[in-house]
Design an enzyme around this catalytic site. Structure first.
Site, short mmCIF file in Angstrom:
data_model
loop_
_atom_site.label_atom_id
_atom_site.label_comp_id
_atom_site.label_asym_id
_atom_site.label_seq_id
_atom_site.Cartn_x
_atom_site.Cartn_y
_atom_site.Cartn_z
N ASP A 36 -4.66 -8.33 -4.14
CA ASP A 36 -4.85 -9.46 -3.30
C ASP A 36 -4.85 -10.76 -4.07
OD1 ASP A 36 -4.27 -8.37 -0.62
OD2 ASP A 36 -6.03 -7.15 -0.78
N GLU A 92 -11.08 -11.11 -4.33
CA GLU A 92 -9.61 -10.98 -4.33
C GLU A 92 -9.04 -11.99 -3.61
OE1 GLU A 92 -8.69 -7.18 -2.34
OE2 GLU A 92 -10.35 -7.36 -1.12
N ARG A 119 -15.21 1.37 -0.69
CA ARG A 119 -15.00 0.39 -0.26
C ARG A 119 -14.91 0.53 1.42
NH1 ARG A 119 -9.61 -2.74 -0.79
NH2 ARG A 119 -8.63 -0.78 -0.06
N HIS A 143 0.82 -1.31 0.11
CA HIS A 143 -0.14 -0.07 -0.01
C HIS A 143 0.93 1.26 0.23
CE1 HIS A 143 -2.97 -3.14 0.84
NE2 HIS A 143 -3.94 -2.11 0.12
N CYS A 202 -9.75 -3.38 -9.97
CA CYS A 202 -9.53 -2.21 -9.56
C CYS A 202 -8.04 -2.48 -8.82
CB CYS A 202 -10.55 -1.61 -8.38
SG CYS A 202 -10.69 -2.76 -7.27
C1 PEP Z 1 -6.30 -5.09 -4.73
O1 PEP Z 1 -6.39 -5.93 -3.63
O2 PEP Z 1 -6.30 -5.38 -5.71
C2 PEP Z 1 -7.08 -3.97 -4.30
C3 PEP Z 1 -7.54 -3.00 -5.30
O3 PEP Z 1 -7.33 -3.38 -2.84
P1 PEP Z 1 -6.03 -3.37 -2.08
O4 PEP Z 1 -4.97 -2.86 -2.67
O5 PEP Z 1 -6.44 -2.05 -1.20
O6 PEP Z 1 -5.87 -4.30 -1.13
MG MG Z 2 -7.31 -5.84 -1.80
#
Ligand code: PEP
Ligand code: MG
Length: 583
Positions: free
Chosen positions: A468, A444, A344, A200, A515
């Site tokens: 994920d 995911e 989300r 992240h 996403c």
């Molecule tokens: C993902 O897991 O691809 C996602 C968009 O959520 P995050 O990156 O916040 O886990």
């Molecule tokens: Mg994710």
């Protein structure tokens, strides 16, 4: 001497500037540049904080019970002596005057230097003094914070050009929420020892459109404060003490990149369709409500992912209540002028820690632990509060609820039960909301992908979190640079899963988007189009780059060529099939 280090490129662009080393301790404090002319005032703040701690120590000394062990008094004496040494304040004051660092930042920079010097000392007694120095400095920082003047809100938010010399942050690791705090600051690049491409922290760096290289092992030990650096966010290279020739080459590349970015802006208002006329929808991923401004300006037709947890991760603030959350969600909804906004629900845990304002059940730090919806369901009151806030925002636009990390039918049942309860609560209060609010699920976890009909039957829309999905399918921690080389979006298993999810959702007429970071990677755009994807959600910084690829693509041709890619398990076969697809 010029030398270079290599890591994982996570945010493109070239930064040239001086290294600013940030220690773990320093991450806890605010970082900003004081307004020109206010340096004296800032230095005085530091001296006042020293005075305050001196008085505190004296009080403690006077208040010691007669029978307290003599070590206690000796300990306070040592701290008093450290504080009285003018050298401790001298360098930070110099940093405030010459580099305009705020007081807490200047002090932690000096603390860092001192601790480094102590780490080289062999003598155990002297080595132990490092702890005393750290404790004294921490007391001073606490005093600075209590002055309430050391807040970001009071800081002059300057652009890099105001600073004179651009600065590049070098740190062992930076937590995602700390990264976000650098957002308004005058830094032009980031280098960290740890991290992976879809950690992240890396995602936030990309959203800030600042060149970043992570996983540069030992960077924070090998780079010194003030070293000149070139950071190449495209190739993952950090050059330390570059010579004139190299600098000139990189400056040229930098100018080229700026020109290209300008050219790209021309695409902002054109229709997003492939060369053979298939309309594609581009949505934005955001972390902060104000990011919606950029999303709209760059032509996004909605927010495909609002990572709401960033409202809950601030170290300094308490957990936002329903009204505070509602105002934030409402802000995004208003900024998007009726376009859809997928909020989300909180996805804390793993590399995203909850802020200090929370004292309930802690999240798991493992990616397999108590994360995202799993955590929300163990904290129903917090979840209900968030649901009510989103529902209230839905009265003013197209706010939608999106649930992360679902895998089990019973989690889905419980989630819908709580959504209904939140609606009832608002109804009883007489507060407005959209009773038909759309609810979507993130796909995911491989288990969810394998039982997709369960999700297709129960949700209004789906969004694939490839970050994920890759992590869990390939069993590698996405934030761990030691396994970053195994994080492969092109692994045949990933492509098969994507194909299966997209085609099933399309057949059932349930909107399906991606996403995860794959959607924003222009080198993968054609591949996703070939798999039949028409909804992409990505950081706004990537929107035009992906759009450029879409405009050039011929979906008919791509779809005809994808089956060979999906059947290729051997790397050479896959490379050939992909080459043909991309040609
Ligand atoms: C993902 O897991 O691809 C996602 C968009 O959520 P995050 O990156 O916040 O886990
Ligand atoms: Mg994710």
């Amino acid at each position: 001497m010029t030398f270079s280090l290599h890591g994982i490129p996570v945010s493109k662009g070239i930064a040239i500037g001086k290294a600013v080393l940030i220690s773990r301790a320093a991450l806890e404090v605010s970082h900003y540049l004081v307004e020109p002319g206010k340096e004296k005032f800032e230095a005085q703040k530091l001296l006042d904080a020293f005075d305050q701690v001196r008085q505190e120590l004296e009080q403690l000394r006077l208040g010691l019970p007669k029978d307290s062990p003599p070590e206690m008094a000796a300990f306070l004496d040592v701290h008093g002596m450290i504080l009285a040494d003018p050298a401790l304040a001298e360098k930070p004051i110099n940093l405030i005057r010459t580099q305009r660092l705020n007081a807490a930042w200047a002090l932690t920079t000096e603390l860092n230097d001192l601790l480094e010097q102590f780490s080289e000392i062999e003598d155990p007694y002297l080595k132990e003094r490092a702890n005393d120095i750290r404790q004294v400095a921490e007391r001073v920082i606490k005093a600075l914070n209590s002055q309430k003047k050391d807040t970001l809100e009071n800081a002059a938010l300057l652009s890099p050009s105001d600073v004179g010399v651009d600065s590049i942050i070098v740190a062992h690791d930076i937590a995602p929420h700390d990264m976000l705090r650098f957002k308004e600051h005058a830094f032009t690049g980031f280098v960290t020892d740890l991290g992976g491409k879809t950690s992240h922290t890396a995602i936030v760096a990309r959203s800030m459109e600042i060149p970043a290289v992570v996983g540069v092992r030992h960077a924070s030990e090998m780079i010194r404060h003030g070293d000149w650096l070139v950071l190449d966010g495209e190739r993952g290279v950090v050059v330390i003490a570059p010579d004139e020739q190299l600098l000139a080459e990189y400056r040229k590349l930098q100018t080229q990149a700026i020109k290209e970015a300008r050219k790209l802006q021309q695409l902002k208002h054109s229709r997003t369709a492939t060369a053979d006329g298939v309309d594609i929808e581009l949505f934005a991923n955001i972390e902060l409500p104000e990011d919606a401004n950029q999303a709209v300006a760059l032509g996004a037709i909605g927010v495909g992912l609002f990572r709401s947890e960033f409202l809950f991760m601030d170290r300094k603030q308490a957990m936002p209540n329903e009204d505070q959350q509602y105002l934030e969600y409402r802000r995004v909804v208003d900024l998007m002028h009726g376009l859809p906004v997928n909020i989300r629900t909180i996805d804390v845990g793993a590399d995203k820690a909850l802020g200090a304002g929370f004292d309930g059940s802690q999240t798991g730090t493992s990616p397999l632990g108590l994360r995202a919806i799993r955590w929300s369901l163990t904290e129903p009151e917090i979840f209900l509060t968030q649901l009510r806030a989103i529902l209230r925002a839905s009265a003013y636009g197209q706010a939608r609820i999106m649930i992360p990390m679902l895998a089990h039918a019973k989690e889905i049942d419980e989630t819908f039960r709580l959504i209904e309860k939140a609606k009832q609560q608002l109804h009883q209060r007489g507060q407005a909301f959209n009773p038909n609010i759309q609810v979507g699920a993130m796909i995911e976890i491989p288990a969810a992908a394998l039982v997709l009909p369960l999700f297709i039957n129960r949700f209004d829309f789906l969004s694939i979190g490839t970050n994920d999905l890759i992590q869990y399918t390939l069993a590698i921690d996405r934030a761990d640079n030691a396994v970053a080389h195994l994080y492969d979006p092109l692994h045949p298993a990933i492509l098969l899963l994507l194909d299966s999810i997209i085609s099933q959702a399309k057949r059932a007429n349930v909107p399906i988007a991606v996403c995860g970071e794959m959607a924003g990677d222009p080198t993968l755009t054609k591949l996703l189009l070939a798999l039949g994807l028409t909804d992409f959600s990505m950081h706004f910084s990537q929107l035009l780059l992906v759009k450029r690829e879409i405009l050039k693509a011929n979906v008919g041709l791509l779809k005809a060529r994808i089956s060979r890619v999906l059947k290729a398990y051997e790397p050479e076969d896959q490379a050939k099939a992909l080459e043909r697809l991309f040609s």
